[in-house]
Write an enzyme that holds these catalytic residues in place. Sequence first.
Site, short mmCIF file in Angstrom:
data_model
loop_
_atom_site.label_atom_id
_atom_site.label_comp_id
_atom_site.label_asym_id
_atom_site.label_seq_id
_atom_site.Cartn_x
_atom_site.Cartn_y
_atom_site.Cartn_z
N PHE A 184 38.29 33.81 34.55
CA PHE A 184 39.63 33.78 34.34
C PHE A 184 40.52 33.00 35.01
O PHE A 184 39.75 32.74 36.30
CB PHE A 184 40.02 35.77 34.83
CG PHE A 184 41.52 36.10 34.48
CD1 PHE A 184 42.19 36.28 32.86
CD2 PHE A 184 42.62 35.94 34.89
CE1 PHE A 184 42.98 36.18 32.35
CE2 PHE A 184 44.29 35.80 34.79
CZ PHE A 184 44.60 35.89 33.90
N ALA A 186 37.98 38.15 37.67
CA ALA A 186 37.65 38.79 39.60
C ALA A 186 37.45 40.23 39.98
O ALA A 186 36.71 40.61 40.64
CB ALA A 186 38.95 38.46 40.21
N PHE A 187 38.13 41.31 38.77
CA PHE A 187 37.95 42.75 38.94
C PHE A 187 36.78 42.82 39.12
O PHE A 187 35.76 43.81 39.14
CB PHE A 187 38.77 42.94 38.28
CG PHE A 187 38.72 44.87 38.76
CD1 PHE A 187 39.52 45.74 39.44
CD2 PHE A 187 37.99 45.83 37.98
CE1 PHE A 187 39.76 47.10 40.23
CE2 PHE A 187 38.11 47.03 37.90
CZ PHE A 187 38.95 47.45 39.59
N GLU A 188 35.72 41.97 38.40
CA GLU A 188 34.60 42.22 37.30
C GLU A 188 33.52 41.81 38.63
O GLU A 188 32.41 42.25 39.20
CB GLU A 188 34.01 41.75 36.42
CG GLU A 188 35.01 42.40 35.40
CD GLU A 188 36.47 42.35 35.23
OE1 GLU A 188 36.75 43.22 34.83
OE2 GLU A 188 36.02 41.47 35.97
N ALA A 205 40.03 33.50 41.20
CA ALA A 205 41.82 33.27 41.47
C ALA A 205 42.63 34.25 40.69
O ALA A 205 42.59 34.48 39.27
CB ALA A 205 41.37 31.60 40.62
N SER A 257 54.33 38.81 37.07
CA SER A 257 55.63 39.13 37.30
C SER A 257 55.23 41.17 37.39
O SER A 257 56.36 41.94 37.65
CB SER A 257 56.56 38.80 35.74
OG SER A 257 55.53 39.61 34.27
N THR A 258 54.09 41.40 37.44
CA THR A 258 53.70 43.10 37.53
C THR A 258 52.98 43.24 38.55
O THR A 258 52.22 41.97 39.15
CB THR A 258 53.49 43.29 36.07
OG1 THR A 258 51.46 42.74 36.20
CG2 THR A 258 53.56 43.06 34.68
N HIS A 282 50.07 44.68 38.81
CA HIS A 282 48.50 44.24 38.70
C HIS A 282 47.80 43.38 39.60
O HIS A 282 46.78 43.58 40.18
CB HIS A 282 48.51 43.42 36.87
CG HIS A 282 46.36 43.43 36.71
ND1 HIS A 282 46.32 42.09 36.87
CD2 HIS A 282 46.34 44.56 36.29
CE1 HIS A 282 45.29 42.39 36.33
NE2 HIS A 282 45.14 43.72 36.09
N PHE A 337 34.17 35.26 50.24
CA PHE A 337 35.32 35.87 50.15
C PHE A 337 35.64 33.81 49.20
O PHE A 337 36.43 33.96 50.46
CB PHE A 337 36.30 36.39 50.80
CG PHE A 337 37.44 37.13 49.73
CD1 PHE A 337 37.66 38.10 49.21
CD2 PHE A 337 39.03 36.24 50.05
CE1 PHE A 337 38.30 39.08 48.40
CE2 PHE A 337 39.43 37.19 49.22
CZ PHE A 337 39.64 38.25 48.44
#
Length: 155
Positions: free
Chosen positions: A22, A56-58, A80, A85-86, A88, A113
Amino acid sequence: MKVYEGNLVSKNIKIGIVAARFNEFIVSKLLGGALDALKRHDVADDDVEIAWVPGAFEIPLIAEKMAESKKYDAVICLGAVIRGSTSHYDYVCNEVTKGIATVSLKSGIPVMFGVLTTDNLEQAIERAGSKVGNKGFDAAVGAIEMVNVIRQLGN
């Protein structure tokens, strides 16, 4: 007084890299920076392995699998996360940060990191090889240094 200070000697260092697909436009630049740093510090291509994950979450899960394999002296995490706009963004940033730190502490190896957490695309571009350097490069140099500090400590 004994002082332990990392150096940039890369003899026999094996590196795992986890890269998020992503925002690949940015992450590919971070990966290029990391690979450039490793090459400049004489880490052999055969001593580097890259695993691509969806986002990134994975990253923490695959970083943990790499660390548990005992094949690597360090793992570099690259991604990255760019604010939208949320809320999340906040959740992803918090969990990725905690996850990567937890993997490093549990495994006892450096898990670096190299995940950008920026407010906008411009900031991400600046940190992926533009005005502010390349955070992938920095993460790779940090990995070499951390491996050497750990080796000096005898762990």
